[in-house]
Design a protein around this motif. Structure first.
Motif, PDB file in Angstrom:
ATOM      1  N   THR A  19       0.412  -1.810  -0.066  1.00 45.73           N
ATOM      2  CA  THR A  19      -0.082  -0.106   0.033  1.00 45.73           C
ATOM      3  C   THR A  19       1.034   0.877   0.153  1.00 45.73           C
ATOM      4  O   THR A  19       0.919   1.911  -1.116  1.00 45.73           O
ATOM      5  CB  THR A  19      -0.878   0.261   1.481  1.00 45.73           C
ATOM      6  OG1 THR A  19      -1.514  -1.582   1.346  1.00 45.73           O
ATOM      7  CG2 THR A  19      -1.647   1.267   0.922  1.00 45.73           C
ATOM      8  N   VAL A  20       1.938   1.192   1.231  1.00 44.58           N
ATOM      9  CA  VAL A  20       2.651   2.293   1.061  1.00 44.58           C
ATOM     10  C   VAL A  20       3.252   1.997  -0.485  1.00 44.58           C
ATOM     11  O   VAL A  20       3.747   3.903  -0.740  1.00 44.58           O
ATOM     12  CB  VAL A  20       3.314   2.590   2.298  1.00 44.58           C
ATOM     13  CG1 VAL A  20       4.698   3.625   2.460  1.00 44.58           C
ATOM     14  CG2 VAL A  20       2.690   2.815   2.971  1.00 44.58           C
ATOM     15  N   LYS A  22       2.606   1.915  -3.425  1.00 40.98           N
ATOM     16  CA  LYS A  22       2.036   2.446  -3.968  1.00 40.98           C
ATOM     17  C   LYS A  22       2.438   3.726  -4.027  1.00 40.98           C
ATOM     18  O   LYS A  22       2.159   4.295  -5.466  1.00 40.98           O
ATOM     19  CB  LYS A  22       0.949   1.443  -4.509  1.00 40.98           C
ATOM     20  CG  LYS A  22      -0.018   0.251  -4.845  1.00 40.98           C
ATOM     21  CD  LYS A  22      -0.837   0.103  -5.003  1.00 40.98           C
ATOM     22  CE  LYS A  22      -0.860  -1.451  -4.817  1.00 40.98           C
ATOM     23  NZ  LYS A  22      -2.420  -2.048  -5.073  1.00 40.98           N
ATOM     24  N   GLU A  23       1.875   4.230  -3.295  1.00 38.83           N
ATOM     25  CA  GLU A  23       1.393   5.732  -2.586  1.00 38.83           C
ATOM     26  C   GLU A  23       3.180   5.720  -3.258  1.00 38.83           C
ATOM     27  O   GLU A  23       3.152   7.176  -3.672  1.00 38.83           O
ATOM     28  CB  GLU A  23       1.281   6.086  -1.659  1.00 38.83           C
ATOM     29  CG  GLU A  23       0.128   5.058  -1.038  1.00 38.83           C
ATOM     30  CD  GLU A  23      -1.313   6.619  -2.103  1.00 38.83           C
ATOM     31  OE1 GLU A  23      -0.657   7.749  -2.244  1.00 38.83           O
ATOM     32  OE2 GLU A  23      -2.646   5.857  -2.166  1.00 38.83           O
ATOM     33  N   PHE A  24       4.044   5.951  -2.718  1.00 40.56           N
ATOM     34  CA  PHE A  24       5.566   6.515  -2.303  1.00 40.56           C
ATOM     35  C   PHE A  24       4.903   6.117  -4.483  1.00 40.56           C
ATOM     36  O   PHE A  24       6.704   7.605  -5.295  1.00 40.56           O
ATOM     37  CB  PHE A  24       6.247   5.548  -2.611  1.00 40.56           C
ATOM     38  CG  PHE A  24       8.097   5.610  -3.117  1.00 40.56           C
ATOM     39  CD1 PHE A  24       8.916   6.409  -2.390  1.00 40.56           C
ATOM     40  CD2 PHE A  24       8.904   4.949  -3.953  1.00 40.56           C
ATOM     41  CE1 PHE A  24      10.087   6.698  -2.803  1.00 40.56           C
ATOM     42  CE2 PHE A  24       9.657   4.947  -3.793  1.00 40.56           C
ATOM     43  CZ  PHE A  24      10.706   6.117  -3.714  1.00 40.56           C
ATOM     44  N   ALA A  26       3.552   6.220  -6.744  1.00 37.63           N
ATOM     45  CA  ALA A  26       2.931   7.730  -7.746  1.00 37.63           C
ATOM     46  C   ALA A  26       2.800   8.883  -7.381  1.00 37.63           C
ATOM     47  O   ALA A  26       2.618   9.688  -7.873  1.00 37.63           O
ATOM     48  CB  ALA A  26       1.588   7.573  -6.860  1.00 37.63           C
ATOM     49  N   TRP A  27       3.801   9.538  -6.087  1.00 38.93           N
ATOM     50  CA  TRP A  27       4.568   9.978  -5.948  1.00 38.93           C
ATOM     51  C   TRP A  27       5.219  11.077  -7.164  1.00 38.93           C
ATOM     52  O   TRP A  27       5.359  11.891  -7.221  1.00 38.93           O
ATOM     53  CB  TRP A  27       4.993  10.224  -4.462  1.00 38.93           C
ATOM     54  CG  TRP A  27       5.796  11.006  -3.949  1.00 38.93           C
ATOM     55  CD1 TRP A  27       5.565  12.821  -4.012  1.00 38.93           C
ATOM     56  CD2 TRP A  27       7.121  11.705  -3.586  1.00 38.93           C
ATOM     57  NE1 TRP A  27       6.013  13.959  -3.696  1.00 38.93           N
ATOM     58  CE2 TRP A  27       7.679  12.945  -3.180  1.00 38.93           C
ATOM     59  CE3 TRP A  27       7.694  10.246  -3.363  1.00 38.93           C
ATOM     60  CZ2 TRP A  27       8.979  12.920  -2.654  1.00 38.93           C
ATOM     61  CZ3 TRP A  27       9.185  10.644  -3.169  1.00 38.93           C
ATOM     62  CH2 TRP A  27       9.900  11.678  -2.673  1.00 38.93           C
ATOM     63  N   ASN A  30       4.015  11.261 -10.376  1.00 37.55           N
ATOM     64  CA  ASN A  30       3.687  12.581 -10.492  1.00 37.55           C
ATOM     65  C   ASN A  30       4.224  13.865 -10.380  1.00 37.55           C
ATOM     66  O   ASN A  30       3.893  15.219 -10.017  1.00 37.55           O
ATOM     67  CB  ASN A  30       2.136  12.882  -9.900  1.00 37.55           C
ATOM     68  CG  ASN A  30       0.582  13.980  -9.770  1.00 37.55           C
ATOM     69  OD1 ASN A  30       1.247  13.784 -10.868  1.00 37.55           O
ATOM     70  ND2 ASN A  30       1.378  14.789  -8.978  1.00 37.55           N
ATOM     71  N   THR A  42       5.852  16.175   0.893  1.00 37.21           N
ATOM     72  CA  THR A  42       5.671  14.729   0.952  1.00 37.21           C
ATOM     73  C   THR A  42       6.432  14.010   1.125  1.00 37.21           C
ATOM     74  O   THR A  42       6.398  12.811   1.203  1.00 37.21           O
ATOM     75  CB  THR A  42       4.984  14.061  -0.540  1.00 37.21           C
ATOM     76  OG1 THR A  42       4.111  15.250  -0.916  1.00 37.21           O
ATOM     77  CG2 THR A  42       4.193  13.336  -0.828  1.00 37.21           C
ATOM     78  N   MET A  46       6.552  10.504   3.386  1.00 39.68           N
ATOM     79  CA  MET A  46       5.941   9.523   2.675  1.00 39.68           C
ATOM     80  C   MET A  46       7.552   8.193   2.896  1.00 39.68           C
ATOM     81  O   MET A  46       7.869   7.240   3.331  1.00 39.68           O
ATOM     82  CB  MET A  46       6.257   9.348   1.229  1.00 39.68           C
ATOM     83  CG  MET A  46       6.234   7.998   0.536  1.00 39.68           C
ATOM     84  SD  MET A  46       4.879   7.337   0.817  1.00 39.68           S
ATOM     85  CE  MET A  46       3.573   8.328  -0.558  1.00 39.68           C
TER      86      MET A  46
END
Length: 215
Positions: A19-20, A22-24, A26-27, A30, A42, A46
């Motif tokens: 989960t983390v 994926k956020e990393f 995506a950050w 982007n 962020t 993160m």
């Protein structure tokens, strides 16, 4: 292929890391759409979370007979991520490196870049995520094994180094917004122009010095 949901790859710690992670990813993907200050803030939140979640991942044994894992992040994709971060960080991309073997043998300060280190981490984490998405337990297992090994030997140290650098950028007391770069560049251009004008004036004076002395 094994489909035992009691396997460590389906454990709570692995699911939370995914989960983390994926956020990393995506950050970083982007990056071009984020203001520099938001990008830095962020990252400061993160990276510690990613480190903690990676620290509690289970260690497994090799499952694949040929010991082969497909790599998903291409060189072009790596370069795109690194270049985007480099452009975003601008003059704040470089930082002094202290935790490296080369530092012990060097008499000069060594520098590293936030962009390259984050791209290195991204490559390992993204490859793991893509292998995990296959839902094949043996592939997921060996991807997890490789991820944990690389974290301990390679990107874990880079992560904390980048976090140190981002902390410095966030609290150095400077205006880190991109607009400030433009102001600084204008000031540098003005200083350069003033220097060139002064140099031209001095040259003109030197060229006409003899004429004045004759008069």
């Amino acid at each position: 292929m094994q489909t035992d949901f009691e396997h460590p790859v389906y454990s709570k710690n692995v699911i939370e890391f995914v989960t983390v992670a994926k956020e990393f990813c995506a950050w970083l993907e982007n990056t071009p759409n984020l203001p520099r200050r938001e990008f830095v803030e962020t990252g400061r939140k993160m990276l510690p979370l990613l480190y903690i979640k990676a620290s509690v991942l289970p260690k497994t044994e090799t499952s694949l007979e040929d010991d082969f894992l497909e790599k998903f992040v291409t060189e072009e994709e790596y370069q795109q991520v690194m270049n985007a971060i480099q452009f975003k960080m601008g003059p704040y991309n470089d930082y002094l490196e202290v935790f490296t073997e080369d530092m012990q043998r060097s008499v000069e300060p060594l520098t590293a870049t936030i962009s390259e280190n984050l791209a290195d981490i991204y490559q390992d984490v993204k490859d793991f995520l893509m292998s995990y998405r296959t839902a094949v337990t043996e592939i997921m297992n060996d991807a997890l094994l490789e991820l944990v090994s690389n974290f301990e030997e390679f990107w874990g140290q880079r992560l904390v180094n980048v976090l140190r650098a981002l902390h410095e950028v966030a609290f150095n007391g400077e205006n880190i917004d991109e607009e400030a770069d433009e102001t600084d560049q204008l000031e540098d251009n003005r200083n350069t122009e003033d220097w060139l004008i002064s140099k031209m004036q001095k040259k003109w004076q030197d060229d006409h010095k003899e004429d004045r002395e004759e008069i």
